[in-house]
Scaffold this motif. Structure first.
Motif, PDB file in Angstrom:
ATOM      1  N   ASP A 184     -45.888  29.828  23.061  1.00  0.00           N
ATOM      2  CA  ASP A 184     -46.873  28.763  23.252  1.00  0.00           C
ATOM      3  C   ASP A 184     -46.153  27.445  22.977  1.00  0.00           C
ATOM      4  O   ASP A 184     -45.625  27.243  21.878  1.00  0.00           O
ATOM      5  CB  ASP A 184     -48.040  28.962  22.273  1.00  0.00           C
ATOM      6  N   THR A 212     -48.206  24.495  19.915  1.00  0.00           N
ATOM      7  CA  THR A 212     -48.748  25.217  18.759  1.00  0.00           C
ATOM      8  C   THR A 212     -49.619  24.316  17.884  1.00  0.00           C
ATOM      9  O   THR A 212     -49.417  23.100  17.829  1.00  0.00           O
ATOM     10  CB  THR A 212     -47.599  25.783  17.905  1.00  0.00           C
ATOM     11  N   ASP A 253     -55.830  27.169  19.731  1.00  0.00           N
ATOM     12  CA  ASP A 253     -55.065  28.354  20.086  1.00  0.00           C
ATOM     13  C   ASP A 253     -55.688  29.514  19.324  1.00  0.00           C
ATOM     14  O   ASP A 253     -56.272  29.306  18.251  1.00  0.00           O
ATOM     15  CB  ASP A 253     -53.597  28.209  19.669  1.00  0.00           C
ATOM     16  N   ASN A 296     -55.280  29.106  24.668  1.00  0.00           N
ATOM     17  CA  ASN A 296     -54.207  28.113  24.609  1.00  0.00           C
ATOM     18  C   ASN A 296     -54.785  26.730  24.854  1.00  0.00           C
ATOM     19  O   ASN A 296     -55.067  26.368  25.993  1.00  0.00           O
ATOM     20  CB  ASN A 296     -53.119  28.423  25.643  1.00  0.00           C
TER      21      ASN A 296
END
Ligand SMILES: [Ca+2]
Ligand SMILES: [Ca+2]
Ligand SMILES: [Ca+2]
Length: 296
Positions: free
Chosen positions: A109, A112, A122, A237
């Motif tokens: 990812d 973050t 997330d 995400n």
């Protein structure tokens, strides 16, 4: 048209249909279980497994060479055609002892611990079938099970945003449940799912999950039988809950005396069809070339 060319063309058409069908079975169109068999996972049983729940996979059992059936990469995707469409690959490892199930999750990812405000975050969740007769990953009407024959689903929900506990923390994540008509009141159950997490800034997350095999809680899945436990996974995400990517259906196999279940991934099938397609094209081209030579 010559007979061979006709056969070749028909094979070409069948291959195209098969490829289109497989493609449609993925990327969130319809029930992906129609195109992907349930993936069976058999966790490594390690009687003396003890975990330091810190989000660092330093325990030797995580990388055991004996855990070939409990380690896999799961593709997840959000709804195709939406502005929030994304694909992510989640590396999973399952280990258990007589008291606990442990799951190691790792994924990339590049944003973050987002600081986006609102309900953007997330995160990762597991949905475990408790008693839904036709459990799949296809929740067309939201998180209710009426379309699957009713019954309950255990939900383990971990979120990460700027206000979350710091890198390396260990704590109980949300332990929820939904049923035939929607979510149950979270206060009806205790949080039984403990996590430890780390992240490498704007690179990746690592999550270690620990849950007792049995919690004696009607809102939790109980790993107390030698059977398959179906589940699916969602991953967020930088989005709201609605934007998450989902996996197709998997199952944890606790029938340790059973025979290995065959499994053919949709990607492998796609690859086989692609090879067939290329072979047919080459064959037709060769035929055309031979007839040209003969006609000279
Ligand atoms: Ca650890
Ligand atoms: Ca992110
Ligand atoms: Ca629960």
């Amino acid at each position: 048209m010559k007979k061979t060319a006709l056969i070749g063309s028909l094979s070409l058409l069948v291959s195209f249909i098969a490829i289109i069908s497989l493609s449609n079975a993925y990327w969130g169109l319809g029930d992906c279980q129609d195109g992907h068999p349930v993936v069976i996972i058999r966790p490594l049983y390690s009687k003396n497994a003890e975990i330091n729940l810190d989000g660092i996979a330093s325990e030797s059992f995580w990388s055991s060479s004996e855990n070939e059936n409990g380690t896999l990469t799961v593709p997840l995707a959000s709804d195709i055609g939406t502005s929030s469409f994304f694909v992510v690959y989640l590396n999973l490892t399952f280990v258990m002892n007589d008291e606990y199930l442990y799951i190691l999750c790792h994924w990339l990812d590049n944003t973050t611990r987002p600081d986006l405000g609102g309900n953007n975050y997330d995160g990762l969740y597991f949905c475990w079938n408790i008693n839904v007769p036709n459990f799949t990953a296809y929740f067309i009407n939201g998180m209710i099970t009426a379309d699957m024959g009713g019954g309950d689903v255990d939900n383990w929900d971990w979120k990460c945003m700027s206000s979350s506990p710091p890198n390396g923390s260990s704590y109980f994540c949300q332990d929820l449940c939904f049923g035939t008509s929607g979510w149950y009141d979270p206060s009806l159950e205790l949080d039984d799912v403990k996590i430890g997490y780390t992240y490498i800034n704007n690179v990746s997350y690592t999550l270690e999950i620990q849950r007792k095999l049995q919690t004696n809680d009607p809102y939790d899945v109980q790993f107390d039988k030698t059977q398959l436990y179906k589940f699916n996974i969602g991953l967020m995400n930088d989005g709201t809950h609605e934007d998450h990517a989902v996996s197709w259906t998997h199952a944890l196999d606790l029938k340790f005396d059973d025979i290995e279940q065959p499994f053919i991934d949709g990607y492998i099938l796609s690859f086989v069809y692609m090879l067939m397609l290329i072979s047919i094209i080459i064959y037709i081209k060769k035929q055309k070339f031979s007839s040209k030579i003969k006609n000279l």
